[in-house]
Design a protein around this motif. Sequence first.
Motif, PDB file in Angstrom:
ATOM      1  N   THR A   1      -6.248   6.492  -2.001  1.00 19.37           N
ATOM      2  CA  THR A   1      -5.382   5.910  -0.982  1.00 19.37           C
ATOM      3  C   THR A   1      -4.302   5.049  -1.612  1.00 19.37           C
ATOM      4  OG1 THR A   1      -7.377   5.796   0.354  1.00 19.37           O
ATOM      5  CG2 THR A   1      -5.414   4.760   1.243  1.00 19.37           C
ATOM      6  N   LEU A   2      -4.756   4.234  -2.582  1.00 15.93           N
ATOM      7  CA  LEU A   2      -3.799   3.346  -3.233  1.00 15.93           C
ATOM      8  C   LEU A   2      -2.730   4.154  -3.962  1.00 15.93           C
ATOM      9  CD1 LEU A   2      -2.968   0.458  -3.934  1.00 15.93           C
ATOM     10  CD2 LEU A   2      -4.476   0.578  -5.947  1.00 15.93           C
TER      11      LEU A   2
ATOM     12  N   GLU B   1       1.955  -7.608  -2.852  1.00 15.76           N
ATOM     13  CA  GLU B   1       1.459  -8.437  -3.959  1.00 15.76           C
ATOM     14  C   GLU B   1       1.350  -7.606  -5.230  1.00 15.76           C
ATOM     15  OE1 GLU B   1      -2.317 -11.285  -4.302  1.00 15.76           O
ATOM     16  OE2 GLU B   1      -2.068 -10.515  -2.231  1.00 15.76           O
TER      17      GLU B   1
ATOM     18  N   LEU C   1       4.287   6.737  -2.350  1.00 12.91           N
ATOM     19  CA  LEU C   1       5.240   6.538  -1.266  1.00 12.91           C
ATOM     20  C   LEU C   1       6.270   5.498  -1.653  1.00 12.91           C
ATOM     21  CD1 LEU C   1       3.006   6.610   1.935  1.00 12.91           C
ATOM     22  CD2 LEU C   1       4.872   8.164   1.378  1.00 12.91           C
ATOM     23  N   ARG C   2       5.884   4.628  -2.555  1.00 13.28           N
ATOM     24  CA  ARG C   2       6.815   3.574  -2.999  1.00 13.28           C
ATOM     25  C   ARG C   2       7.474   3.942  -4.321  1.00 13.28           C
ATOM     26  NH1 ARG C   2       3.280   1.532   0.339  1.00 13.28           N
ATOM     27  NH2 ARG C   2       3.863  -0.264   1.629  1.00 13.28           N
TER      28      ARG C   2
ATOM     29  N   ALA D   1       9.428  -0.182   3.825  1.00 16.29           N
ATOM     30  CA  ALA D   1       9.086  -1.124   4.882  1.00 16.29           C
ATOM     31  C   ALA D   1       7.607  -1.034   5.246  1.00 16.29           C
ATOM     32  CB  ALA D   1       9.930  -0.851   6.127  1.00 16.29           C
TER      33      ALA D   1
ATOM     34  N   PHE E   1      -6.115  -6.698  -1.366  1.00 18.39           N
ATOM     35  CA  PHE E   1      -4.817  -7.374  -1.592  1.00 18.39           C
ATOM     36  C   PHE E   1      -3.747  -6.717  -0.730  1.00 18.39           C
ATOM     37  CE2 PHE E   1      -5.936  -4.329  -4.893  1.00 18.39           C
ATOM     38  CZ  PHE E   1      -4.977  -3.348  -4.682  1.00 18.39           C
ATOM     39  N   ASP E   2      -2.684  -7.400  -0.627  1.00 14.63           N
ATOM     40  CA  ASP E   2      -1.522  -6.860   0.090  1.00 14.63           C
ATOM     41  C   ASP E   2      -0.755  -5.989  -0.888  1.00 14.63           C
ATOM     42  OD1 ASP E   2       0.962  -6.503   1.381  1.00 14.63           O
ATOM     43  OD2 ASP E   2       0.601  -8.333   2.558  1.00 14.63           O
TER      44      ASP E   2
ATOM     45  N   GLU F   1      -1.684   7.103  -3.275  1.00 15.55           N
ATOM     46  CA  GLU F   1      -0.764   7.709  -2.310  1.00 15.55           C
ATOM     47  C   GLU F   1       0.265   6.693  -1.843  1.00 15.55           C
ATOM     48  OE1 GLU F   1      -2.900   9.879   0.647  1.00 15.55           O
ATOM     49  OE2 GLU F   1      -1.048  10.449   1.686  1.00 15.55           O
ATOM     50  N   ARG F   2      -0.205   5.462  -1.600  1.00 17.81           N
ATOM     51  CA  ARG F   2       0.704   4.423  -1.116  1.00 17.81           C
ATOM     52  C   ARG F   2       1.722   4.073  -2.198  1.00 17.81           C
ATOM     53  NH1 ARG F   2      -1.735  -0.676   1.580  1.00 17.81           N
ATOM     54  NH2 ARG F   2       0.240  -0.635   2.739  1.00 17.81           N
TER      55      ARG F   2
END
Lengths: 131, 569
Positions: free
Chosen positions: A18-19, A110, A25-26, A131, A106-107, A21-22
Motif C-alpha cells: 500500500t505504501l 511526514e 502515486l507521488r 493533494a 505516520f502521515d 503504491e501511495r
Amino acid sequence: MNKIKVLIVDDEHDFAATLAERLCLRSYDARIVVNACETLSLIDKIKPDVVLLDLNLQGISGIEILMTLKNVSPEVEVILLTGHMDIARSIEGLRLDSFHYIFKPFDIRELTEKIDAVTAKHGRKQGNEHA
Amino acid sequence: MKIRRKLLIAFSIYMILALIPAVFAYRELSTLRKRLKPVEAASDITSSYLELRKNEKTFLLLKDRDTLQLLKKQIGMLKGGLDDIESEVLREIGAVNYASLREAITAYETGTLKLAENFNTEQLTINKLTDLGRRIEKVLDGSELQTFLVLRRHEKNLMIQRDSSSMDVFRQTSALIKSSPEADLAAYRTSAEKLFSLYQDEKQLENEIRNSASIIQTYTESILQGERQDIDALLKISMNLLLASLVIVIVIGALINARLAATIAAPIREIRKFAERVAGGDFSKTLEVKGSQEFISLADALNLMAVKLKDTVSSLELAIQNLHDKQGQLVEAEKLASLGRIAAGVAHEINNPLAIINEKAGLMQDLLAISSDFEQKKSITAQIEGITGSVNRCRTITHRLLGFARRMDITIEPMNLNEAIRETIAFLKTDILTKAARLDLNLAEDLPEIRSDKIQLEQVFLNLIKNAVDAVAAGGEITITTSRKDEGAVQVFISDNGSGIPKDKLNHIFEPFFTTKGRDKGTGLGLFVSHAIVRKLGSRIQVQSEVGKGTTFTLDIPIKPTLSKEMTA
Ligand SMILES: Nc1ncnc2c1ncn2[C@@H]1O[C@H](COP(=O)(O)OP(=O)(O)OP(=O)(O)O)[C@@H](O)[C@H]1O
Ligand SMILES: [Mg+2]
C-alpha cells in the motif's frame, strides 16, 4: 527520468504494498522487499536512493541489515520505520542516532518530507506533491 | 559525696571503733603478762611453804642436822621470794598483814632454831639418863632392882609418850626406891625431870611453829589467791574488751553495711525504675538521683542516653514511616512499570495494524483524489477522513503509552529548575499565544541547583501547563511560581484561573484515560503520566481547585532525590 528510488523493506506485505503504491502515486520509484534475506542483493541490483527499513523483521534483525548496509553501501540513505519506540532507543544506545526514523503509523506527508530531506543533499529534488 | 569516699570513711570509722577495744584488750593483756611474774612468785612462795612444812615434819621426826639445814634454806627462799614481790604483796595484803607475815616467818625460824637446840639438849639428857640408869642398875639388887627396872620401863615409856601422866607414873615409881646411891638417883631423877620439861618445851615450840606456819600459810594463800583474782579480773576485762570489739565489729559493721546498702540500693532502685520506664517507651520523666556523685553522673549519662534513645526512636519511627511510604511508592512504581510494559506491548502490537489501516485509508484518499466525481465520492471521502481521524487518535494514545513506558527509566543529573520551566514554556509558546492567555512567571532566582531527571520533569511541566492552557478561557491567566520549600526541597506552583475541577472529579484526574475534554482532544494520560514521573523522582504532586476560580498544582521536588534501584528499573 529522475525519480527517487525508494526500497521498502517490510515483511508486512499489505503495509509495504500500500505504501509503495501511495509513493508511486507521488512520483517516487518505490519497490518492496518482504523477504528480509533478499534485501541486500536487491539493494545491490536496483541501487535505491532511500531504504525504508522496518526494524521488526522476521528472521533477520533489521538492525543487522542496517549495519551491513551502512558498511556495504554507505551512500544509501536509510529511514527506519518502527512501531516500537524501544527499538529506536536501542539504536540510540548503539550511537547510531544519525539515522532517521519515523514511527508507525505516520502521515504520508511526514514521510515524503523526510525522504526529500535526506535525498536533498545528494542533489536530487522531487518537488512532486499530490493533494 | 563520692561513694568511694563514703566507703572509705565508713570503713575507717568501723576500723577505729573495732580497734579501740582491741587496743585496750591488748593493754590489759600486756599488763597481765607483767602480772604473771608475781603470780609465779606467789605460787613459788606457796610451794616453798609446802616444802617447808614437809621438811618440818621430817625434822620433827628425825631431829637431824641435814633436815635442819634444808629447813633453814627453805625459810631463806621463802623470805627471798617475799622480798621479790614485796610491792605486790604489800598491795595484796596491806602493810600490817605483811608485817605480821614477816613476823610469823621470823617466829617460825627462831622457833625452829630453838627446837633444834632443844633436840640437842634432849639428846644429851637422854644419854645422861640412860647412863645413870645403867649405873644404878648395877648397884641395886633384890626388890629394889626390880622396882628400878620397872622405873626404867617407865623411863622408856616417857620417852615415847612424852606426856605428864607417863611422868607421874615415873615419879611415883622412883619414889619407891630408897636404898640406891643417893647422888646418882637424884641425878637420874633430875635428868628425867629435865627431859620431861624439854618435852614440854618442845611441845610448846612445835605449837608455836605450827601457829606461825599456819599464819604463813594463810598469808601466802591469800597472796596467791589475790594475785589469781587480779589476773582473773584482768582476764575478764580483756575478754570483755574483746567481746566489745567483736560486738562492735558485728553490730557497727552490720549498721554501716545496711546504711551503705541503702545509699547504694536506693539510687539503683531509681535507676531500675527509670530503665523500665524507658524500656516501656516512656521518655517523659528524667532520672533524678540524690546521693553520691557517681550516681548523679550515672543519672546524667542515663538521661543523656534516654534523650538520644528518644531521638533514635523517633527517627526510627520516621524511618519506618518513610519505609512504609517508600514501599507504597515501590509497589506503585512496580505497578506502573508492569502497566508500562503491558502498555508498550499493546501499543506496539496495535501500531503495525494501525499503520496498515492508515496506509490503506490514505491510498483510498489518494485514489479518490485522482478519480473523477461520482455519486458518493463526497460521502466516501468523509468516511475515509473519519477512519484517518480515528487512526490519528489511536496513534496519539499509543505514542503516549509508549512514551510513558519509556519514562520508566530515569537519568539523574544536576539541573536548573527555572531553566527547565523556561524551556517548556518556549515549547508551548504557540499554544499560549493561540489562547491569548497571560503567563506570569514568578521564578525564585536563588533556587539551588537540584539533581533530578530534567527531560521527565519537563514532561510533567508540559502536561500541567498544557492543562492550564486548556482550562483557562481566552485571556485567562496562568501563574508559574518556584520557591525553596525547606532544607531539602523546592516547590513549583502552576496555577490558572480557569474552569476549576469539580469535587467529584478531583479524585479521578490522575487515573489513566480520565478526561473531560472529549475523545478527540484529550487522552486522559497527561496527569497519569505526570503523577507516575513525579512519584518516581521522589517528588509529590498536589492539586487544589475551586470550580469557577481556578486550579493550582503544587510540585514538591527534593533537591537530592532518594531513589532506590528498584524504582529506577
Ligand atoms: N488546570 C486544570 N483545570 C481544570 N481541569 C483540569 C486541569 N488539569 C487537569 N484537569 C482535568 O483533569 C483531566 C485529566 O487531565 P489529563 O492531563 O490527565 O488529561 P487531559 O488533559 O484530559 O488529556 P491530555 O493530557 O491527553 O491532553 C482533564 O481532562 C481535566 O478535566
Ligand atoms: Mg492534559
